[in-house]
Design an enzyme around this catalytic site. Structure first.
Site, PDB file in Angstrom:
ATOM      1  N   PRO A   1       0.824  -1.213   0.000  1.00 34.48           N
ATOM      2  CA  PRO A   1       0.000   0.000   0.000  1.00 34.48           C
ATOM      3  C   PRO A   1       0.863   1.270   0.000  1.00 34.48           C
ATOM      4  CG  PRO A   1      -0.895  -1.590   1.554  1.00 34.48           C
ATOM      5  CD  PRO A   1       0.393  -2.175   1.040  1.00 34.48           C
TER       6      PRO A   1
ATOM      7  N   GLU B   1       4.238  -2.849 -13.536  1.00 39.33           N
ATOM      8  CA  GLU B   1       5.559  -3.248 -14.070  1.00 39.33           C
ATOM      9  C   GLU B   1       6.422  -2.023 -14.353  1.00 39.33           C
ATOM     10  OE1 GLU B   1       6.301  -6.288 -14.109  1.00 39.33           O
ATOM     11  OE2 GLU B   1       4.335  -7.233 -13.947  1.00 39.33           O
TER      12      GLU B   1
ATOM     13  N   ILE C   1      -2.381  -6.973  -6.218  1.00 37.09           N
ATOM     14  CA  ILE C   1      -1.711  -8.201  -6.637  1.00 37.09           C
ATOM     15  C   ILE C   1      -2.631  -9.017  -7.558  1.00 37.09           C
ATOM     16  CG2 ILE C   1      -0.484 -10.260  -5.860  1.00 37.09           C
ATOM     17  CD1 ILE C   1       0.786  -7.463  -5.111  1.00 37.09           C
TER      18      ILE C   1
HETATM   19  C1  LIG Z   1      -4.387  -3.668 -12.114  1.00 30.31           C
HETATM   20  C2  LIG Z   1      -3.058  -3.737 -11.451  1.00 30.31           C
HETATM   21  C3  LIG Z   1      -2.433  -4.972 -11.263  1.00 30.31           C
HETATM   22  C4  LIG Z   1      -1.197  -5.039 -10.589  1.00 30.31           C
HETATM   23  N1  LIG Z   1      -0.609  -6.277 -10.374  1.00 30.31           N
HETATM   24  C5  LIG Z   1       0.509  -6.348  -9.580  1.00 30.31           C
HETATM   25  C6  LIG Z   1       1.054  -7.619  -9.208  1.00 30.31           C
HETATM   26  O1  LIG Z   1       0.586  -8.685  -9.645  1.00 30.31           O
HETATM   27  N2  LIG Z   1       2.113  -7.669  -8.341  1.00 30.31           N
HETATM   28  C7  LIG Z   1       2.663  -6.511  -7.837  1.00 30.31           C
HETATM   29  O2  LIG Z   1       3.606  -6.607  -7.036  1.00 30.31           O
HETATM   30  N3  LIG Z   1       2.175  -5.283  -8.187  1.00 30.31           N
HETATM   31  C8  LIG Z   1       1.111  -5.176  -9.035  1.00 30.31           C
HETATM   32  N4  LIG Z   1       0.589  -3.940  -9.368  1.00 30.31           N
HETATM   33  C9  LIG Z   1       1.162  -2.745  -8.755  1.00 30.31           C
HETATM   34  C10 LIG Z   1       1.934  -1.843  -9.688  1.00 30.31           C
HETATM   35  O3  LIG Z   1       3.156  -2.453 -10.040  1.00 30.31           O
HETATM   36  C11 LIG Z   1       2.112  -0.490  -8.971  1.00 30.31           C
HETATM   37  O4  LIG Z   1       0.834   0.135  -8.959  1.00 30.31           O
HETATM   38  C12 LIG Z   1       3.144   0.380  -9.648  1.00 30.31           C
HETATM   39  O5  LIG Z   1       4.446  -0.110  -9.421  1.00 30.31           O
HETATM   40  C13 LIG Z   1       3.093   1.833  -9.147  1.00 30.31           C
HETATM   41  O6  LIG Z   1       3.090   1.884  -7.754  1.00 30.31           O
HETATM   42  P1  LIG Z   1       2.004   2.793  -6.993  1.00 30.31           P
HETATM   43  O7  LIG Z   1       0.641   2.451  -7.508  1.00 30.31           O
HETATM   44  O8  LIG Z   1       2.248   2.647  -5.549  1.00 30.31           O
HETATM   45  O9  LIG Z   1       2.312   4.269  -7.465  1.00 30.31           O
HETATM   46  P2  LIG Z   1       3.433   5.239  -6.874  1.00 30.31           P
HETATM   47  O10 LIG Z   1       4.731   4.536  -6.778  1.00 30.31           O
HETATM   48  O11 LIG Z   1       2.883   5.894  -5.658  1.00 30.31           O
HETATM   49  O12 LIG Z   1       3.539   6.309  -8.050  1.00 30.31           O
HETATM   50  C14 LIG Z   1       2.546   7.327  -8.256  1.00 30.31           C
HETATM   51  C15 LIG Z   1       3.061   8.271  -9.337  1.00 30.31           C
HETATM   52  O13 LIG Z   1       4.288   8.867  -8.912  1.00 30.31           O
HETATM   53  C16 LIG Z   1       5.300   8.638  -9.880  1.00 30.31           C
HETATM   54  N5  LIG Z   1       6.596   8.470  -9.224  1.00 30.31           N
HETATM   55  C17 LIG Z   1       6.945   7.603  -8.225  1.00 30.31           C
HETATM   56  N6  LIG Z   1       8.231   7.726  -7.925  1.00 30.31           N
HETATM   57  C18 LIG Z   1       8.735   8.679  -8.748  1.00 30.31           C
HETATM   58  C19 LIG Z   1      10.023   9.263  -8.953  1.00 30.31           C
HETATM   59  N7  LIG Z   1      11.096   8.866  -8.266  1.00 30.31           N
HETATM   60  N8  LIG Z   1      10.145  10.236  -9.886  1.00 30.31           N
HETATM   61  C20 LIG Z   1       9.105  10.635 -10.625  1.00 30.31           C
HETATM   62  N9  LIG Z   1       7.865  10.128 -10.500  1.00 30.31           N
HETATM   63  C21 LIG Z   1       7.688   9.158  -9.577  1.00 30.31           C
HETATM   64  C22 LIG Z   1       4.886   7.356 -10.590  1.00 30.31           C
HETATM   65  O14 LIG Z   1       5.483   7.269 -11.862  1.00 30.31           O
HETATM   66  C23 LIG Z   1       3.387   7.557 -10.646  1.00 30.31           C
HETATM   67  O15 LIG Z   1       3.057   8.381 -11.732  1.00 30.31           O
HETATM   68  C24 LIG Z   1      -0.592  -3.853 -10.102  1.00 30.31           C
HETATM   69  C25 LIG Z   1      -1.231  -2.608 -10.334  1.00 30.31           C
HETATM   70  C26 LIG Z   1      -2.428  -2.545 -10.993  1.00 30.31           C
HETATM   71  C27 LIG Z   1      -3.085  -1.194 -11.196  1.00 30.31           C
END
Ligand SMILES: Cc1cc2nc3c(=O)[nH]c(=O)nc-3n(C[C@H](O)[C@H](O)[C@H](O)COP(=O)(O)OP(=O)(O)OC[C@H]3O[C@@H](n4cnc5c(N)ncnc54)[C@H](O)[C@@H]3O)c2cc1C
Length: 390
Positions: free
Chosen positions: A138, A368, A167
């Site tokens: 989260p 990803e 996930i």
């Molecule tokens: C439908 C779905 C299925 C998924 N399935 C899986 C799965 O099977 N297993 C798993 O482990 N995960 C899964 N995910 C998770 C997914 O990999 C994450 O949502 C993703 O890595 C982004 O993380 P976050 O949502 O916490 O966004 P955040 O990391 O909070 O990012 C929010 C925004 O901030 C930007 N940002 C973050 N850091 C920086 C930086 N340093 N510089 C500039 N911009 C930045 C990001 O690019 C994004 O635009 C899934 C997500 C979805 C929506």
């Protein structure tokens, strides 16, 4: 005879007969099994994941690029073409195959003990067992290095506490590959989902990837024997290598969604008339169609180049995969939105697949590694400077 509008460069000629055969198989199962029902699955927010997994397993499409343990041992290009055909039907269905094969199975195949491989991989390849891959939390998505989930030793056992978010396949998985922090760094665990303390609830109200199951995992004093740890996984580079694997499939898959949108828009533009002629007869529409056809062809060349590199070198460098994912998903989502405009009001209807593809691609853009993260990977390679943290 008019050229195939989706293959103006004759790129098909770059594929072997075997690659075309595997593509035809994937296209057939997508046409027969997915396309007729996927709009309903999407609208209802459900999909027959177990049935689909069994069918894909029978056809050898799960973990198809891995070898042994019932896996097909196909080439990277054949795997990519399969992802393309499945995602041309729906990104959620391709996600099922990617998560099963490139994340959960690949983690066990690469880092598991002989016993773990024997226990899980044949059933997963057959689609009888479903796997998921829990890295995101989260509070930690783009920065998994700061994950909060902990695994502590208790005698010979491990005890896991924490939570994972977003996930894919978690609510119905039989085995969850869970990444957790230990005193020695990040470690991976193959967790049977019936272990006491493990629970996964379906995430509701998704407006994207609705024909896919997505869950939130709670780990509450999950006690595991020592042999649940993946012995070969040491540090964060282990899960990151799995992501590189799955991103490869997305490079191809996203292009499948874009191709499907373009095909639908092209058909629509040739029959829908306004001002006394088909939409496709207007210069502005042709400009849109030409630009999109260009991007689909360029994206395919990029995917194929990366696939051939992978097949010859055995692996790709992370920035190479980032170039593919960044470009092809970004272009696919632009194409879906542009195709939507060609269908006018009908473009927003579930009677056509375009809005579903566009909405799905929002998830594909995010998971990803978001586009921003891939820009940072490429930027770091270009400049030698790490811009992730500030
Ligand atoms: C439908 C779905 C299925 C998924 N399935 C899986 C799965 O099977 N297993 C798993 O482990 N995960 C899964 N995910 C998770 C997914 O990999 C994450 O949502 C993703 O890595 C982004 O993380 P976050 O949502 O916490 O966004 P955040 O990391 O909070 O990012 C929010 C925004 O901030 C930007 N940002 C973050 N850091 C920086 C930086 N340093 N510089 C500039 N911009 C930045 C990001 O690019 C994004 O635009 C899934 C997500 C979805 C929506």
């Amino acid at each position: 005879m008019a050229a195939d509008p989706l293959d103006l460069l004759d790129l098909d000629s770059l594929l072997s007969d075997e690659e075309r055969d595997i593509r035809a198989l994937a296209r057939r199962v997508a046409d027969d099994r997915v396309r007729p029902s996927v709009a309903d699955w999407y609208e209802n927010g459900t999909a027959p994941v177990r049935d689909l997994a069994l069918e894909f397993g029978k056809l050898g499409l799960l973990g198809m690029h891995l070898t042994g343990y019932g896996c097909t041992g196909a080439s990277a290009v054949a795997y990519g073409l399969t992802c393309m055909e499945l995602e041309a039907a729906d990104s959620g269905v391709r996600s099922l195959v990617s998560v099963q094969g490139s994340l959960a199975m690949f983690a066990i195949w690469s880092f598991g003990s002989a016993e773990q491989k024997r226990r899980w991989l044949p059933g997963m390849a057959a689609g009888e067992l479903i796997g998921c891959f829990g890295l995101t939390e989260p509070d930690h998505g783009s920065d998994p290095a700061n994950m909060s989930t902990r695994a502590r030793r208790d005698g010979d056992d491990w005890v896991l506490n924490g939570g994972k978010m977003w996930i894919t396949n978690a609510p119905l998985a039989d085995v969850a590959v869970i990444w957790a922090r230990t005193d020695e760094g990040v470690a991976g665990f193959a967790v049977p989902t019936d272990t006491p303390g493990f629970s996964a609830r379906e995430i509701k109200h998704k407006m994207s990837l609705r024909a896919s199951s997505t869950g939130e995992i709670s780990l509450d004093d999950v006690r595991l024997p020592a042999d649940a740890q993946l012995p070969g996984a040491r540090g964060l580079k282990a899960p990151l290598s799995c992501l590189t694997e799955a991103r490869f499939g997305i490079i191809w898959g996203s292009l499948g969604a874009a191709r499907d949108c373009l095909q639908v828009a092209l058909d629509y533009a040739s029959t829908r008339e306004q001002f006394g002629r088909p939409l496709g007869g207007f210069q502005l529409t042709q400009a849109k169609l030409a630009d999109m056809a260009l991007e689909v062809q360029k994206g395919f060349l990029l995917a194929l180049h990366l696939g051939r590199l992978r097949d010859s070198a055995g692996s790709l460098r992370p920035e190479q995969v980032s170039i593919g994912k960044l470009n092809n998903v970004r272009e696919a989502i632009k194409i879906a939105r542009q195709c939507r405009t060609i269908l006018g009001g009908n473009g927003i209807s579930g009677e056509y697949p375009i809005m579903r593809h566009a909405n799905n691609l929002e998830s594909v853009l995010t998971y990803e590694g978001t586009s921003e993260i891939h820009q940072l990977v490429i930027g770091q390679k270009l400049t030698g400077l790490n811009a992730f943290a500030n």
